[in-house]
Design a protein around this motif. Structure first.
Motif, short mmCIF file in Angstrom:
data_model
loop_
_atom_site.label_atom_id
_atom_site.label_comp_id
_atom_site.label_asym_id
_atom_site.label_seq_id
_atom_site.Cartn_x
_atom_site.Cartn_y
_atom_site.Cartn_z
N VAL A 18 5.10 23.10 -20.39
CA VAL A 18 6.17 23.40 -19.44
C VAL A 18 5.58 23.73 -18.07
N ASP A 19 6.31 23.37 -17.03
CA ASP A 19 6.02 23.84 -15.68
C ASP A 19 7.33 24.24 -15.03
N SER A 39 -3.99 20.23 -20.38
CA SER A 39 -4.37 19.71 -19.06
C SER A 39 -4.35 20.86 -18.05
N ALA A 40 -5.26 20.78 -17.08
CA ALA A 40 -5.30 21.77 -16.01
C ALA A 40 -5.49 21.03 -14.68
N TRP A 62 2.17 16.69 -24.28
CA TRP A 62 1.68 18.06 -24.48
C TRP A 62 1.49 18.71 -23.11
N GLY A 63 0.33 18.54 -22.51
CA GLY A 63 0.10 19.10 -21.19
C GLY A 63 1.00 18.46 -20.14
N VAL A 88 0.47 26.87 -16.51
CA VAL A 88 0.93 25.50 -16.27
C VAL A 88 0.62 24.65 -17.49
N GLY A 89 1.62 23.93 -18.02
CA GLY A 89 1.37 22.94 -19.05
C GLY A 89 1.39 23.49 -20.46
N TYR A 90 0.56 22.90 -21.33
CA TYR A 90 0.48 23.31 -22.72
C TYR A 90 -0.74 24.20 -22.93
#
Length: 549
Positions: A309-310, A431-432, A362-363, A498-500
């Motif tokens: 999610v973001d 992910s970043a 996912w991310g 941020v993300g998964y």
């Protein structure tokens, strides 16, 4: 003849609708530099024939500057051996890669003392003790870890003394200052009640096809909220804050002040259960408003496998929206903030519904990848079930996705033109997002089960201008987490969740096209202080200190 004309116009209309806006965004292109950069991490999930559910869940990654040299480093979480759930070999170590500049990294895991213990899943990064150094929280299977950054390149495991518990399976964590006291608090996202003894057979026994069980077979858990006591310890306030009363199957968390009342709210994705939106009442308590706000479910009224999610403003209307990843056939939900505490399901109106229907994600991150002033959407893709092709038409391993923001509330799929190798399918997870080489373009690091990490250097055109704000709180928390920034018609929030199950701690990034400077930047700090910057030149990393009282 009339029927023929009608059909022709209908087909033409559908084609134009599928193509989106007439505006053609600046190209978005990447190249995978992981090998050349020295980032040789492989995510070890220890897959077994018993198909333990934990095996499909690892992959959190953090992008943050651990040594304060102005270069963003990378921390990967990793699995462990099964059934011991211990890191029996160095291949299971969590890994920290120091950024040496010039897109070169060095593995400094052991000297930094962050190899970890147990089966790790997610990571959260922030300066919880306000000493100027970014700390780490690592979530895992019945074992969470809090690392305090000592400021000399070495971390200390302070979990026990800090009062952080590790009794259930946690997937993620997130730092935010829910009571605006200038100290970051921690929300731990818990998944389901699980143990090795829970050995249910799922799949097709007649065909000897065993798969990971659906989450419906596992007991839901509430999340945990820790209040920062300001002395290095934390107090579990889940009950009195109204968090403990809500059991879910949490995957990730994101934070933003969605109703602009001055208190940061928390959104938690749930796997095949309604999502939670915890509205911060400003008195130390939350009310769960997922259903009332329109963010618990899509408009069809059914829960989906909500993953990453973001929580950001994608259409530049000044209100933070919510984007989520889910599995194939469920689409990637997008909730548009309508104001007054309400959201609208914009998944199909934004064209993300059609674009993502065959993908599993996912991310994720809403990031301006081409610096044109509109946040684009990146998703790290793969299915949860590694045998999915034997049961249906879906794919397990998938390529990542890039959806360009057209600036009219819609997105266009730019994945096929995102660069050589971008089409390669993997079992992607976390992910970043950060500017690893300080060129103003946001790069992406992605993990994949059983495979090497990817470091996607952003090589999009340099013609558009950019600005990265790095905040230093005085009355607010040191990282400025929760600060809201308005730049022209854009808005963004300082957050690291941020993300998964991942963290992106690289400042607040803006792109703004061809403009040479920004006439007006307004920063609303968590303390309530409002700071205005004028005539700010572009193409720079700007350090901003909160004004003293």
């Amino acid at each position: 003849m009339r029927i023929l004309i009608f059909l022709t116009l209908s087909i033409l209309g559908q084609f134009l609708f599928s193509q989106g806006s007439n505006r053609l965004p600046s190209p978005i292109r990447f190249r995978n530099v992981a090998r050349a950069a020295g980032v040789n991490f492989v995510l070890e999930n220890h897959p077994t024939s018993e198909k333990h559910l934990i095996e499909t869940m690892p992959g959190g990654v953090a992008a943050f500057d651990y040594n304060g040299d102005g270069l963003i480093d990378i921390y990967f979480t990793n699995g462990a051996a099964i059934p011991s759930l211990e890191k029996e070999s160095p291949k299971y170590f969590n890994r920290l890669f120091r950024n040496e500049g010039g897109m070169k990294f060095t593995d400094v895991t052991q000297e930094a003392a962050v190899a970890g213990a147990g089966y790790s899943i997610g990571v959260a990064a922030a300066d919880y003790d306000n000493d100027g150094d970014v700390d780490l929280f690592v979530a895992g299977v019945n074992r969470n870890t809090l690392y305090r950054n000592g400021g000399k390149g070495v971390f200390q495991d302070v979990t026990s003394g800090a009062g952080i518990e590790s009794s259930v399976w946690s997937v993620a964590g997130g730092w935010f200052d829910f009571d605006n006291d200038g100290w970051l608090d921690l929300l731990v996202v818990n998944y389901v009640k699980w143990s090795l003894a829970l050995d249910r057979y799922c799949g097709d026994a007649a065909r000897k096809l065993r798969v990971y069980c659906h989450p419906r077979y596992f007991q839901a858990l509430p999340n945990t909220l820790y209040r920062n006591r300001r002395d290095g310890t934390f107090e579990d306030v889940s009950l009195r804050a109204g968090i403990l009363q809500h059991a879910g199957k949490g995957m990730s968390a994101a934070f933003a002040d969605y109703d602009l009342d001055g208190f940061v709210d928390a959104f938690v994705t749930n796997d095949n259960l309604p999502n939670f939106l915890f509205h911060n009442r400003g008195n130390g308590a939350f009310e769960e408003t997922g259903l009332l706000s329109g963010t618990a479910l899509l408009e069809h009224g059914k829960p989906v496998s909500s993953m990453g999610v973001d929580f950001r403003d994608y259409d530049n209307d000044g209100l933070p929206d919510i984007t989520i990843t889910a599995l194939a056939g469920e689409t990637f939900p997008l909730f548009h903030n309508e104001g007054k505490g309400l959201f609208r399901d914009a998944t199909y109106g934004s064209r993300l519904g059609a674009l993502s229907a065959r993908r599993s994600g996912w991310g994720t991150g809403l990031v301006d990848l081409n610096n044109d002033g509109w946040k684009d959407l990146f998703t790290a893709n793969a299915h949860v079930n590694d045998k999915i092709e034997l049961f249906e038409s879906g794919q397990y391993k998938q390529a990542n996705s890039v959806f360009a923001n057209l600036g009219d509330g819609t997105f266009r799929d730019f994945s096929n033109s995102a660069g050589e190798g971008f089409e390669i399918a993997c079992a992607h997870r976390g992910s970043a997002f950060a500017d690893f080489n300080n060129d103003g373009r946001i790069d992406v690091v992605v993990t994949a089960l059983g495979g090497p990490a990817e470091v996607w250097e952003n090589i999009s055109s340099e013609e558009n201008k950019w600005l990265i704000l790095k905040l230093e709180g005085i009355r607010s928390n040191r990282d400025g987490i929760g600060a809201r920034i308005r730049l022209g018609n854009q808005s963004n929030d300082m957050t690291t969740s941020v993300g998964y199950a991942s963290a992106s701690h690289g400042g607040v990034h803006f792109g703004f096209g061809k403009a040479e400077k920004i006439e007006n930047i307004e920063i609303k700090w968590p303390s309530g202080a409002v700071q205005v910057l004028r005539d700010v030149p572009g193409n720079q990393v700007l350090q901003v200190r909160e004004p003293a009282p």
